[in-house]
Design an enzyme around this catalytic site. Structure first.
Site, short mmCIF file in Angstrom:
data_model
loop_
_atom_site.label_atom_id
_atom_site.label_comp_id
_atom_site.label_asym_id
_atom_site.label_seq_id
_atom_site.Cartn_x
_atom_site.Cartn_y
_atom_site.Cartn_z
CB CYS A 98 16.75 27.97 46.80
SG CYS A 98 18.00 27.76 45.52
CB CYS A 153 19.61 19.84 46.01
SG CYS A 153 18.39 20.91 45.25
CB CYS A 154 24.03 22.84 46.52
SG CYS A 154 23.09 23.95 47.58
CB CYS A 178 25.47 26.62 47.68
SG CYS A 178 26.02 28.27 47.39
CB CYS A 237 17.57 26.10 51.22
SG CYS A 237 17.39 24.51 50.42
S1 SF4 Z 1 19.91 26.12 48.10
FE1 SF4 Z 1 18.44 24.41 48.44
S2 SF4 Z 1 17.03 24.36 46.69
FE2 SF4 Z 1 18.78 25.69 46.17
S3 SF4 Z 1 20.13 24.37 45.06
FE3 SF4 Z 1 20.81 24.29 47.18
S4 SF4 Z 1 19.70 22.61 48.19
FE4 SF4 Z 1 18.72 23.03 46.17
#
Ligand code: SF4
Length: 239
Positions: free
Chosen positions: A196, A113-114, A223, A199
């Site tokens: 985010c 996701c990151c 991240c 998270c």
């Molecule tokens: S911090 Fe969480 S929601 Fe944001 S990009 Fe990374 S995994 Fe995705």
């Protein structure tokens, strides 16, 4: 440029943050930009930059999962410092990401996701720059402990400038208070580190690590924007 940075690196460690910024703006002009997620450190750095230069480039990675308080602070930054934040978005909207990767990717695979929402957009943005300026501090995470004030970024293949790498959290707060710098309202609600919504949670009583609320319950601490790649196989780009 890589060689020049290597020569300058030790001298730059003695420079005050303002001098580091001056050097960055003088050396790279429009090809350098501040990267910020508008944490306390970022706010201190933006304020400092505004005292060094009337205008400067500032970009952010908008994952589209940020807190309303963060978006509100971004609006304040644009008004107070009379700049337009360059907002960089992921290639996929949250809905497209869900369609392709399934729901709540941040729970099942936060690294992926990151990568989709932060690392790829950053790589895209840095491709148009010769240098980037960050507000990381060495004592924030193990991955940041070796950060130089001026260094060659092997990950993204450009110059990386970290003017407050040697500052403590106390120094950052001192700067914020002395200069009446606006900051994210969540900091006063036990969120020392803000990312985010999915998270980030508030730090609980007894938790010592200010980043305990980031990716809580997993071993993830970064991240991927500030993790150094081993020197053996660096990606190549003209220096
Ligand atoms: S911090 Fe969480 S929601 Fe944001 S990009 Fe990374 S995994 Fe995705």
């Amino acid at each position: 440029m890589k060689e020049e940075v290597g020569k300058l690196q030790i001298a730059a460690e003695t420079w005050r943050p303002e001098r580091v910024l001056e050097w960055a703006f003088d050396t790279f002009g429009n090809s350098v930009a501040i990267s910020s997620a508008f944490g306390l450190e970022g706010m201190a750095l933006i304020d400092m930059a505004s005292r060094v230069r009337q205008s400067f480039r500032l970009f952010t990675l908008d994952t589209e999962f940020l807190f309303p308080e963060t978006y509100n602070l971004m609006d304040q930054v644009e008004q107070r410092y009379r700049i337009t934040i360059e907002r960089i978005y992921p290639l996929s909207s949250p809905e497209e990401q869900e369609r392709v990767y399934g729901p709540a990717l941040w729970q099942r695979n936060p690294d992926q996701c990151c990568n989709l929402r932060k690392v790829e957009p950053l790589r895209r943005k840095l491709g148009e720059l010769k240098a980037w300026i960050t507000s990381i501090r060495r004592d924030q995470t193990a991955a940041r402990a070796g950060a130089g004030k001026v260094e060659w970024d092997r990950n993204f293949v450009l110059v990386k400038i970290n003017p407050i790498a040697d500052w403590s959290s106390k120094q950052v707060w001192q700067y914020i208070r002395e200069h009446d710098v606006p900051y994210n309202a969540l900091h006063d609600r036990n969120y020392p580190s803000i990312g985010c919504t999915h998270c980030t949670r508030a730090v609980r009583p007894g938790e010592q690590d200010p980043r305990a609320g980031r990716w809580s319950g997993s071993s993830k601490t970064e991240c991927g924007l500030h993790i150094l790649q081993p020197p053996d196989n660096p990606p190549e780009r003209d220096a």
